[in-house]
Structure formats: structure tokens, C-alpha cells
Scaffold this motif. Structure first.
Motif, PDB file in Angstrom:
ATOM      1  N   LEU B 143       0.802  -1.234   0.000  1.00  0.00           N
ATOM      2  CA  LEU B 143       0.000   0.000   0.000  1.00  0.00           C
ATOM      3  C   LEU B 143       0.839   1.291   0.000  1.00  0.00           C
ATOM      4  CD1 LEU B 143      -3.117  -1.025   2.134  1.00  0.00           C
ATOM      5  CD2 LEU B 143      -2.961  -0.684  -0.353  1.00  0.00           C
ATOM      6  N   PRO B 144       2.037   1.318   0.633  1.00  0.00           N
ATOM      7  CA  PRO B 144       2.839   2.547   0.508  1.00  0.00           C
ATOM      8  C   PRO B 144       3.179   2.883  -0.953  1.00  0.00           C
ATOM      9  CG  PRO B 144       3.655   1.225   2.332  1.00  0.00           C
ATOM     10  CD  PRO B 144       2.654   0.370   1.597  1.00  0.00           C
ATOM     11  N   PHE B 145       3.379   1.859  -1.776  1.00  0.00           N
ATOM     12  CA  PHE B 145       3.638   2.110  -3.200  1.00  0.00           C
ATOM     13  C   PHE B 145       2.394   2.711  -3.865  1.00  0.00           C
ATOM     14  CE2 PHE B 145       6.794  -1.151  -2.198  1.00  0.00           C
ATOM     15  CZ  PHE B 145       7.916  -0.685  -2.858  1.00  0.00           C
ATOM     16  N   VAL B 146       1.219   2.191  -3.478  1.00  0.00           N
ATOM     17  CA  VAL B 146      -0.042   2.707  -4.032  1.00  0.00           C
ATOM     18  C   VAL B 146      -0.201   4.185  -3.671  1.00  0.00           C
ATOM     19  CG1 VAL B 146      -2.571   2.530  -3.917  1.00  0.00           C
ATOM     20  CG2 VAL B 146      -1.159   0.441  -4.017  1.00  0.00           C
ATOM     21  N   ASP B 147       0.055   4.520  -2.405  1.00  0.00           N
ATOM     22  CA  ASP B 147      -0.109   5.910  -1.955  1.00  0.00           C
ATOM     23  C   ASP B 147       0.836   6.858  -2.682  1.00  0.00           C
ATOM     24  OD1 ASP B 147      -2.026   5.097  -0.179  1.00  0.00           O
ATOM     25  OD2 ASP B 147      -0.668   4.962   1.542  1.00  0.00           O
ATOM     26  N   VAL B 148       2.123   6.466  -2.746  1.00  0.00           N
ATOM     27  CA  VAL B 148       3.105   7.349  -3.390  1.00  0.00           C
ATOM     28  C   VAL B 148       2.798   7.471  -4.885  1.00  0.00           C
ATOM     29  CG1 VAL B 148       5.562   7.687  -3.926  1.00  0.00           C
ATOM     30  CG2 VAL B 148       4.875   6.919  -1.643  1.00  0.00           C
ATOM     31  N   ALA B 149       2.397   6.372  -5.527  1.00  0.00           N
ATOM     32  CA  ALA B 149       2.043   6.420  -6.950  1.00  0.00           C
ATOM     33  C   ALA B 149       0.861   7.363  -7.165  1.00  0.00           C
ATOM     34  CB  ALA B 149       1.707   5.020  -7.464  1.00  0.00           C
ATOM     35  N   LYS B 150      -0.144   7.228  -6.336  1.00  0.00           N
ATOM     36  CA  LYS B 150      -1.345   8.069  -6.452  1.00  0.00           C
ATOM     37  C   LYS B 150      -0.992   9.554  -6.303  1.00  0.00           C
ATOM     38  CE  LYS B 150      -6.069   8.376  -4.774  1.00  0.00           C
ATOM     39  NZ  LYS B 150      -7.058   7.852  -3.827  1.00  0.00           N
ATOM     40  N   ASN B 151      -0.210   9.860  -5.257  1.00  0.00           N
ATOM     41  CA  ASN B 151       0.132  11.258  -4.987  1.00  0.00           C
ATOM     42  C   ASN B 151       1.018  11.883  -6.050  1.00  0.00           C
ATOM     43  OD1 ASN B 151      -1.345  11.188  -2.649  1.00  0.00           O
ATOM     44  ND2 ASN B 151       0.405  10.679  -1.340  1.00  0.00           N
ATOM     45  N   ASN B 152       1.833  11.035  -6.716  1.00  0.00           N
ATOM     46  CA  ASN B 152       2.772  11.573  -7.704  1.00  0.00           C
ATOM     47  C   ASN B 152       2.350  11.304  -9.138  1.00  0.00           C
ATOM     48  OD1 ASN B 152       4.340  12.487  -5.596  1.00  0.00           O
ATOM     49  ND2 ASN B 152       5.726  10.735  -5.616  1.00  0.00           N
ATOM     50  N   GLY B 153       1.145  10.771  -9.343  1.00  0.00           N
ATOM     51  CA  GLY B 153       0.682  10.506 -10.705  1.00  0.00           C
ATOM     52  C   GLY B 153       1.502   9.445 -11.414  1.00  0.00           C
ATOM     53  N   LYS B 154       1.856   8.387 -10.679  1.00  0.00           N
ATOM     54  CA  LYS B 154       2.671   7.313 -11.263  1.00  0.00           C
ATOM     55  C   LYS B 154       1.961   5.960 -11.139  1.00  0.00           C
ATOM     56  CE  LYS B 154       6.780   9.952 -11.174  1.00  0.00           C
ATOM     57  NZ  LYS B 154       8.232   9.967 -11.136  1.00  0.00           N
ATOM     58  N   GLY B 155       2.659   4.888 -11.494  1.00  0.00           N
ATOM     59  CA  GLY B 155       2.015   3.574 -11.493  1.00  0.00           C
ATOM     60  C   GLY B 155       2.867   2.474 -10.890  1.00  0.00           C
ATOM     61  N   LEU B 156       2.255   1.318 -10.662  1.00  0.00           N
ATOM     62  CA  LEU B 156       3.000   0.160 -10.145  1.00  0.00           C
ATOM     63  C   LEU B 156       2.396  -1.128 -10.702  1.00  0.00           C
ATOM     64  CD1 LEU B 156       1.813  -0.918  -6.662  1.00  0.00           C
ATOM     65  CD2 LEU B 156       1.063   1.297  -7.527  1.00  0.00           C
ATOM     66  N   PHE B 157       3.166  -2.188 -10.639  1.00  0.00           N
ATOM     67  CA  PHE B 157       2.716  -3.514 -11.069  1.00  0.00           C
ATOM     68  C   PHE B 157       3.020  -4.498  -9.944  1.00  0.00           C
ATOM     69  CE2 PHE B 157       3.947  -1.313 -15.003  1.00  0.00           C
ATOM     70  CZ  PHE B 157       2.782  -1.447 -15.746  1.00  0.00           C
ATOM     71  N   ILE B 158       1.992  -5.130  -9.420  1.00  0.00           N
ATOM     72  CA  ILE B 158       2.165  -6.104  -8.344  1.00  0.00           C
ATOM     73  C   ILE B 158       2.329  -7.502  -8.945  1.00  0.00           C
ATOM     74  CG2 ILE B 158       1.015  -7.167  -6.350  1.00  0.00           C
ATOM     75  CD1 ILE B 158      -0.216  -4.401  -5.757  1.00  0.00           C
ATOM     76  N   LEU B 159       3.330  -8.242  -8.506  1.00  0.00           N
ATOM     77  CA  LEU B 159       3.577  -9.588  -9.037  1.00  0.00           C
ATOM     78  C   LEU B 159       2.398 -10.506  -8.725  1.00  0.00           C
ATOM     79  CD1 LEU B 159       7.260 -10.344  -7.862  1.00  0.00           C
ATOM     80  CD2 LEU B 159       6.503  -8.983  -9.817  1.00  0.00           C
ATOM     81  N   LEU B 160       1.888 -11.191  -9.757  1.00  0.00           N
ATOM     82  CA  LEU B 160       0.834 -12.202  -9.542  1.00  0.00           C
ATOM     83  C   LEU B 160       1.334 -13.567  -9.980  1.00  0.00           C
ATOM     84  CD1 LEU B 160      -2.771 -11.227 -10.635  1.00  0.00           C
ATOM     85  CD2 LEU B 160      -1.864 -11.548  -8.342  1.00  0.00           C
ATOM     86  N   LYS B 161       1.773 -13.625 -11.251  1.00  0.00           N
ATOM     87  CA  LYS B 161       2.216 -14.904 -11.811  1.00  0.00           C
ATOM     88  C   LYS B 161       3.453 -14.603 -12.651  1.00  0.00           C
ATOM     89  CE  LYS B 161       2.204 -19.148 -13.184  1.00  0.00           C
ATOM     90  NZ  LYS B 161       2.840 -20.147 -12.315  1.00  0.00           N
ATOM     91  N   THR B 162       4.626 -14.861 -12.063  1.00  0.00           N
ATOM     92  CA  THR B 162       5.874 -14.478 -12.722  1.00  0.00           C
ATOM     93  C   THR B 162       6.257 -15.489 -13.806  1.00  0.00           C
ATOM     94  OG1 THR B 162       7.135 -15.507 -10.913  1.00  0.00           O
ATOM     95  CG2 THR B 162       6.701 -13.136 -10.757  1.00  0.00           C
ATOM     96  N   SER B 163       7.148 -15.046 -14.707  1.00  0.00           N
ATOM     97  CA  SER B 163       7.417 -15.805 -15.936  1.00  0.00           C
ATOM     98  C   SER B 163       8.327 -17.011 -15.749  1.00  0.00           C
ATOM     99  CB  SER B 163       8.054 -14.860 -16.967  1.00  0.00           C
ATOM    100  OG  SER B 163       9.258 -14.312 -16.450  1.00  0.00           O
ATOM    101  N   ASN B 164       8.955 -17.152 -14.579  1.00  0.00           N
ATOM    102  CA  ASN B 164       9.987 -18.184 -14.393  1.00  0.00           C
ATOM    103  C   ASN B 164       9.396 -19.583 -14.196  1.00  0.00           C
ATOM    104  OD1 ASN B 164       9.071 -16.955 -11.912  1.00  0.00           O
ATOM    105  ND2 ASN B 164      10.570 -18.179 -10.826  1.00  0.00           N
ATOM    106  N   PRO B 165      10.204 -20.621 -14.513  1.00  0.00           N
ATOM    107  CA  PRO B 165       9.690 -22.001 -14.438  1.00  0.00           C
ATOM    108  C   PRO B 165       9.164 -22.404 -13.061  1.00  0.00           C
ATOM    109  CG  PRO B 165      11.802 -21.962 -15.587  1.00  0.00           C
ATOM    110  CD  PRO B 165      11.585 -20.572 -15.056  1.00  0.00           C
ATOM    111  N   SER B 166       9.760 -21.931 -11.973  1.00  0.00           N
ATOM    112  CA  SER B 166       9.322 -22.385 -10.642  1.00  0.00           C
ATOM    113  C   SER B 166       8.290 -21.464 -10.000  1.00  0.00           C
ATOM    114  CB  SER B 166      10.533 -22.569  -9.720  1.00  0.00           C
ATOM    115  OG  SER B 166      11.079 -21.327  -9.367  1.00  0.00           O
ATOM    116  N   SER B 167       7.701 -20.565 -10.767  1.00  0.00           N
ATOM    117  CA  SER B 167       6.749 -19.622 -10.156  1.00  0.00           C
ATOM    118  C   SER B 167       5.541 -20.348  -9.569  1.00  0.00           C
ATOM    119  CB  SER B 167       6.298 -18.568 -11.168  1.00  0.00           C
ATOM    120  OG  SER B 167       5.464 -19.115 -12.155  1.00  0.00           O
ATOM    121  N   HIS B 168       5.231 -21.552 -10.090  1.00  0.00           N
ATOM    122  CA  HIS B 168       4.090 -22.312  -9.561  1.00  0.00           C
ATOM    123  C   HIS B 168       4.286 -22.735  -8.110  1.00  0.00           C
ATOM    124  CE1 HIS B 168       6.054 -26.286  -9.527  1.00  0.00           C
ATOM    125  NE2 HIS B 168       6.820 -25.723 -10.442  1.00  0.00           N
ATOM    126  N   GLU B 169       5.541 -22.882  -7.670  1.00  0.00           N
ATOM    127  CA  GLU B 169       5.795 -23.462  -6.342  1.00  0.00           C
ATOM    128  C   GLU B 169       5.063 -22.724  -5.231  1.00  0.00           C
ATOM    129  OE1 GLU B 169      10.000 -23.756  -5.662  1.00  0.00           O
ATOM    130  OE2 GLU B 169      10.330 -24.918  -7.494  1.00  0.00           O
TER     131      GLU B 169
END
Lengths: 303, 303
Positions: B143-169
Motif C-alpha cells: 500500500l505505501p507504493f499505491v499511496d506514493v504512486a497516487k500522490n505523484n501521478g505514477k504507477g506500479l505492477f504487483i507480481l501475480l504470476k511471474t514468468s519463471n519455471p518455478s513460479s508455480h511453487e
């Protein structure tokens, strides 16, 4: 085979301390003799003040801690100048015989994790002795840290149960077989630790378990007899000395207890004039706070 | 309310591109004109070569990409000099009208995440337009990233499903209610995205979903109509153009497709003499590779 855990344990026996001070420099809390105008100061002036702040702390705590733990965010926020201050801090701490834990919480796809591992455990100017690692990407995200640590005689701590209030949201999720998520990661860690034990029976692969979660810690301690715990959250975050017993093994080893804000900003406690604190006062107060924390922890360890 | 996603979408419409090039500089793959002696070079010489390498890439891809994505590890490994090269790269890319995604995968306890958010989305010399965030510590870690992004007109991407072979673990663990872990995080993201939508109906809070997992992507795309996807893993990591369709909405928006090694080291492909590649050859080959990737992606988008 002798590994980094042996070095760590021997140093903590010699120093009679498993206490670690976190270096989280925030210029808003610096006394005026270090920096006055925090709004208009250049990155370079700020970086110099940060290194000076850290030097005072290192001098004050050197006899009472086994390691310092710089928190990377507080240096990155000042860009290359901030990172330069971190490099100087690492070199200075090393000259005082202290070990260095880079609290970086890195973790990425394999090729990128390898680059991070080289940054923090390799030949880089940022390199310390141990680094904290985030396991969210799975084993190919943390195994490069294991390999580099092994090859260079260093150590790492994989996050299991972090000290923050919302750590339960993901780390304590119940899995379909009834197990909790952090415990599933612990199962993988246990296998890794068995094949990487040193002379003192501890692996160079440790884990992060917050001082604020003694119930979880007790269970993890029993399940991971070969992993050293890095325990943040003691002090300001609410972790209490009497709760620390479960983090240690029967000999009083197996855990490093870390405190940051409660030590490095102790001159602010109930002091409306803290901005006028001198270097000498800072030194005296921080030294006293570190000694007290070390003794509290040793009492719990029975040492 | 207008937000960073609006800027991003408008730029991608204007440039006819949702392509992003990752800047993961590895001096082992640099042609000789940039650096010859990689063993004995100083950190400063290496940092200069990295900035020169990035300049050639930025010049070559500027017309075909909407953003560059520096991978922090490859700069940190050279300490403060590496970070200085990153600062110069960010300033140079900005001067060419490109957006900057710092691929940092940071995440920590609240106070530390706030410092990271200021480093990457605030006034710091490292600050770009977007940053990738690791959700393992729970909401007080992101949430601190969300707040700073909002206040400064910027963006973020939260990891959900990464591209690497072991991301399923970890990311694909089944929870006790039968849901998968990454989907549980998506549920929280969905709530956040609803209250942070902009004029184009997208939130400034996006998510990372690897090009290597189109099945997961299809399900997440339907569930998160207001989140922009950052999609790494296209090209060298095995993500194929024909699999990308599910990452986009019906208008061909909603995803940024990123490729790193397949573009920035394309002069090595089947070229035993790649070390002798000149700056002009590099420029020409990288420009061609970026144009081709952009067109492949646009064909899938129906644009």
C-alpha cells in the motif's frame, strides 16, 4: 563442512552477543549537527550525513553487536550517492570487525537473482556477509543466492514469517492439505538445510521470522533445527524480550535478534530537544541502549 | 479521475506500441568497442560502458517502444557506479520521450516500503514512472507504493504470476477453499483497482503476469478488467506472440509486452563474431528486432 554459520556462531560466542543493529537512516530524525536543512540539501550532502550517522552508531555498538543490518531502501532513496554511503558504511563496519547483513529482500527470476546474489554476496562494493531473500518466485528465484553464498563462504536468510502486521495475509494462508503457506516454504528450507550443515550443525541458509510472532516462531524453531533465524521487530515494532526464548536452541544459539529504530533513534525518546543532541550524547545513549538490549537478550538465552 | 494508466494508454495509442524493452546489461555480452577487458575493468569504466550500451539501445528502440524497463540487479551489482549508470539511463530515456518501468520487485514492512516507493516513484534520481512490487509481505508492504504512486501521478505492477519455471511453487499453491494463491492476491487487487480507475477505465495499479503462462493470463484478464498487465518473458524466456492475445482487452489495450535479452543481445544471434559488432551494426540490428517485435504484437492486438 565448515560454513558461514560456523563463523557467525563463533563470533557470537566470542562477543557474547547475538544482537544486531539495523541501520535505517532517515534524515528527518537526524540531530542538527549532522544535517540542518533537510529540504534543500543535495544528495551528496545527505549521503555524507548518512555515513557520519552510521559511523557514530557503529562506533557506539561495535562491542555489543555481532552484525549490522543496513536496510537497502534507506540508501536507494538517495540514488547513487546513497549507495555510496552504504558502501562506505559496509567498509567501516568491516574495519570494526562486524559482520554485515544486507536487508534487501531481493528475489527474481533465476538470471536476475544471480545478478542480485553477486551484488550482495559476491565481489561487488555492496557485498556483505548475508542477505535477506524473498521466496515468492519459488526455488529458481532463491537457489542462485544459495549457490553464490556457498561458493563465497557467505550466508542468506529466506523470508518465512515477517514482522509486519499484515504478514498473515499471504504467509499464513491455509493450503488445501491444511498446512500454512509459511510452513510449506519451511519444508523446502528444511531439506536444503540438511545438506548444507556446518560444524555447529547449522546451515548457511537461515530464515527471517519476526519477533512479533512467537507462536509461529516456536513451531518453526522445532521444525528447522539447522536454520539460523534472523529476528527483526524487537523493540519499536513490538517484539518483547520475554517472547524471544522460543527463537533460540537449548544452548542459546540459532537466532540473531535485530532492532533498528529503538536503538539508532534512542536519543529522541522523551527528549523534546533531540535535534540539539551532540555526537557525544548520541554515542553515549546508543551505546547504553545497545548494551541494555544485548543483556536483555542474553538473559533470555541464559548467558 | 485521470491517472497514470491514462497517460500510458494515450502514449501507446500515439506510438502504436505496447512494446517495452528490458535493459538488463551484462558486460559478458558487450561487443569489444564498449569494453574489452571485463576482468580488470574498474567499476567506473564498467558503469560508463553500461550507460553507452543503454544509449545505443534507447536510440535504436525509441520509435518502437512505449517504455524501457531497467532490471535493477544488473546495476546494483556494480554498486554506486552502477546506480549512477542507471540514473543516467533514466534521464536519457526520458529525454527521448520514453516512460520508465523500474523492475525492482521491492516489498518490505510498511516504513521500509515507503522508502522504496519514494526511491522509485518519488523525487529520487532513480525514480521512474512505474515500479514492480512483490506482495509476499501483504497489504502493508504494497500500500505505501499505491499511496506514493497516487500522490505523484505514477504507477506500479504487483507480481501475480511471474514468468519463471518455478513460479508455480508458491504462486499456484491450492488454498483450503480450492482457490489458487495468485488468484487470492488478484481478488485484493480487483478491489483496489475498482477505486482507482482512470478515464480509460484502467487503474494505475497493474500486475505482472508472465508471457510464459497464457492459461493463467486468460483467467486473470477476465477477472481484472481494470488492471494493466506487465508481461515479461516474451522472446528468450519462451513466451510466443500467438499466445499473447489473451493478455489484451477487446480494443488491444491492457497489457505491456516486454522483451529483454531477445532484443538487446540480438547481435549475438548466430554470429560467431559478435564481439566485433560495431555501434552502427548494433543500432541497425536492435532497431530491426524492436520493429519486428512491435509489429508481431500489434498483429496479435489487431492493430
Amino acid at each position: 563442512m565448515r560454513n558461514f554459520a560456523d563463523i557467525l556462531i563463533e563470533q557470537s560466542i566470542q562477543k557474547k552477543s547475538v544482537f544486531v543493529v539495523g541501520l535505517d537512516p532517515d534524515i528527518a530524525f537526524f540531530p542538527h549537527f549532522l544535517i540542518k536543512d533537510t529540504q534543500d540539501a543535495s544528495q551528496e550532502v545527505i549521503a555524507n550525513a548518512i555515513f557520519q550517522f552510521n559511523q557514530i552508531i557503529i562506533d557506539a555498538v561495535a562491542d555489543h553487536v555481532v552484525a549490522i543490518k543496513p536496510q537497502l531502501a534507506y540508501y536507494e532513496v538517495y540514488g547513487s550517492h546513497g549507495i555510496r554511503a552504504l558502501e562506505e558504511t559496509i567498509a567501516y563496519a568491516r574495519s570494526k570487525g562486524l559482520l554485515i547483513i544486507n536487508d534487501a529482500k531481493r528475489g527474481d527470476i533465476g538470471s536476475t537473482s544471480l545478478a542480485y546474489a553477486k551484488a550482495f554476496l559476491g565481489q561487488s562494493p555492496l557485498s556483505g556477509d548475508m542477505v535477506t531473500v524473498n521466496p515468492f518466485l519459488g526455488s529458481d528465484g532463491y537457489l542462485p543466492f544459495v549457490d553464490v553464498a556457498k561458493n563465497n563462504g557467505k550466508g542468506l536468510f529466506i523470508l518465512l514469517k515477517t514482522s509486519n502486521p499484515s504478514s498473515h495475509e499471504i504467509q499464513n494462508l491455509s493450503l488445501e492439505d491444511g498446512e500454512l503457506l509459511y510452513f510449506r516454504i519451511a519444508e523446502n528450507l528444511h531439506k536444503l538445510s540438511l545438506s548444507t550443515k556446518g560444524e555447529h550443525d547449522y546451515s548457511f541458509i537461515g530464515t527471517v521470522v519476526g519477533a512479533t510472532y512467537p507462536l509461529e516462531a516456536e513451531r518453526i524453531r522445532q521444525f528447522l533445527p539447522h536454520c539460523i533465524f534472523l529476528v527483526p521487530g524487537f523493540g519499536m515494532q513490538g517484539g518483547k524480550a520475554e517472547d524471544l526464548k522460543v527463537f533460540f536452541d537449548a544452548k542459546g544459539h540459532g537466532a540473531l535478534i535485530s532492532s533498528s529504530r529503538g536503538i539508532i533513534y534512542c536519543y529522541m525518546d522523551n527528549n523534546p530537544y533531540w535535534e540539539a543532541t551532540t555526537a557525544e550524547e548520541m554515542h553515549t545513549l546508543i551505546q547504553k541502549a545497545a548494551l541494555q538490549a544485548k543483556e536483555q537478550i542474553n538473559a533470555v538465552r541464559g548467558i
